[in-house]
Design a protein around this motif. Sequence first.
Motif, mmCIF file in Angstrom:
data_model
loop_
_atom_site.group_PDB
_atom_site.id
_atom_site.type_symbol
_atom_site.label_atom_id
_atom_site.label_comp_id
_atom_site.label_asym_id
_atom_site.label_seq_id
_atom_site.Cartn_x
_atom_site.Cartn_y
_atom_site.Cartn_z
ATOM 1 N N LEU A 221 4.134 -5.754 -14.966
ATOM 2 C CA LEU A 221 3.644 -6.500 -13.805
ATOM 3 C C LEU A 221 3.930 -5.751 -12.504
ATOM 4 O O LEU A 221 3.076 -5.702 -11.610
ATOM 5 N N VAL A 222 5.113 -5.164 -12.383
ATOM 6 C CA VAL A 222 5.447 -4.382 -11.189
ATOM 7 C C VAL A 222 4.514 -3.183 -11.078
ATOM 8 O O VAL A 222 3.990 -2.879 -9.995
ATOM 9 N N ALA A 223 4.286 -2.502 -12.192
ATOM 10 C CA ALA A 223 3.387 -1.350 -12.184
ATOM 11 C C ALA A 223 1.981 -1.758 -11.762
ATOM 12 O O ALA A 223 1.362 -1.089 -10.914
ATOM 13 N N CYS A 224 1.483 -2.832 -12.333
ATOM 14 C CA CYS A 224 0.135 -3.289 -11.973
ATOM 15 C C CYS A 224 0.045 -3.664 -10.493
ATOM 16 O O CYS A 224 -0.926 -3.317 -9.814
ATOM 17 N N PHE A 225 1.043 -4.360 -9.991
ATOM 18 C CA PHE A 225 1.030 -4.760 -8.593
ATOM 19 C C PHE A 225 1.009 -3.545 -7.672
ATOM 20 O O PHE A 225 0.202 -3.474 -6.735
ATOM 21 N N PHE A 226 1.879 -2.576 -7.929
ATOM 22 C CA PHE A 226 1.959 -1.437 -7.025
ATOM 23 C C PHE A 226 0.792 -0.454 -7.209
ATOM 24 O O PHE A 226 0.413 0.231 -6.258
ATOM 25 N N VAL A 227 0.203 -0.404 -8.384
ATOM 26 C CA VAL A 227 -1.032 0.376 -8.530
ATOM 27 C C VAL A 227 -2.127 -0.268 -7.695
ATOM 28 O O VAL A 227 -2.879 0.416 -6.986
ATOM 29 N N PHE A 228 -2.202 -1.578 -7.757
ATOM 30 C CA PHE A 228 -3.168 -2.308 -6.937
ATOM 31 C C PHE A 228 -2.924 -2.041 -5.457
ATOM 32 O O PHE A 228 -3.869 -1.783 -4.693
ATOM 33 N N MET A 229 -1.658 -2.106 -5.029
ATOM 34 C CA MET A 229 -1.331 -1.858 -3.630
ATOM 35 C C MET A 229 -1.689 -0.424 -3.223
ATOM 36 O O MET A 229 -2.199 -0.187 -2.109
ATOM 37 N N ALA A 230 -1.424 0.538 -4.094
ATOM 38 C CA ALA A 230 -1.752 1.935 -3.790
ATOM 39 C C ALA A 230 -3.260 2.114 -3.627
ATOM 40 O O ALA A 230 -3.715 2.840 -2.724
ATOM 41 N N VAL A 231 -4.019 1.461 -4.456
ATOM 42 C CA VAL A 231 -5.479 1.555 -4.342
ATOM 43 C C VAL A 231 -5.950 0.916 -3.038
ATOM 44 O O VAL A 231 -6.795 1.484 -2.323
ATOM 45 N N ILE A 232 -5.412 -0.235 -2.698
ATOM 46 C CA ILE A 232 -5.811 -0.908 -1.457
ATOM 47 C C ILE A 232 -5.458 -0.057 -0.245
ATOM 48 O O ILE A 232 -6.290 0.170 0.648
ATOM 49 N N PHE A 233 -4.194 0.420 -0.204
ATOM 50 C CA PHE A 233 -3.787 1.238 0.944
ATOM 51 C C PHE A 233 -4.537 2.573 0.987
ATOM 52 O O PHE A 233 -4.817 3.100 2.064
ATOM 53 N N GLY A 234 -4.869 3.094 -0.179
ATOM 54 C CA GLY A 234 -5.680 4.320 -0.203
ATOM 55 C C GLY A 234 -7.059 4.079 0.394
ATOM 56 O O GLY A 234 -7.574 4.918 1.150
ATOM 57 N N ALA A 235 -7.643 2.942 0.075
ATOM 58 C CA ALA A 235 -8.947 2.604 0.644
ATOM 59 C C ALA A 235 -8.841 2.402 2.154
ATOM 60 O O ALA A 235 -9.707 2.864 2.921
ATOM 61 N N VAL A 236 -7.785 1.724 2.581
ATOM 62 C CA VAL A 236 -7.584 1.535 4.018
ATOM 63 C C VAL A 236 -7.363 2.885 4.702
ATOM 64 O O VAL A 236 -7.823 3.103 5.826
ATOM 65 N N LEU A 237 -6.671 3.798 4.024
ATOM 66 C CA LEU A 237 -6.439 5.135 4.571
ATOM 67 C C LEU A 237 -7.756 5.881 4.797
ATOM 68 O O LEU A 237 -7.961 6.512 5.843
#
Length: 125
Positions: free
Chosen positions: A47-63
């Motif tokens: 669950l932690v891995a899935c959450f932070f992968v999701f966050m990395a994708v979101i922040f990457g898109a925002v970047l």
Amino acid sequence: MAQASLVQSLRQLLVGAISQTSSRLRLLALEVIEERDRVLALLVAALVACFFVFMAVIFGAVLIIAAYWDTPSRLAAIGWLAGGAFLVAVLAVVFFIYRVKKPTTLFNHSLSELEKDRKAVETLQ
């Protein structure tokens, strides 16, 4: 008299068998609890891995979006957030893979104790 000693011996044998069964069942229950804890830790890591992968994708898109904005400070902030989330995601995935590949020891103690019991009974013959 011989019959009374036979009954007494059978009673002692039954008490010993019940005692052995009880201790083996307690050991088995302990191993089930340990396995449950291992599976729960794997679930939390996933669950932690899935959450932070999701966050990395979101922040990457925002970047990528922020790369077209005027000020470079937004780009650096979003980049650090995306990088941090990605690092935590990688660590969680590595931990998850490590725990999945680690062989389970479910029932090893119970099986070894039963093997000792079997050998002990075989030597009585």
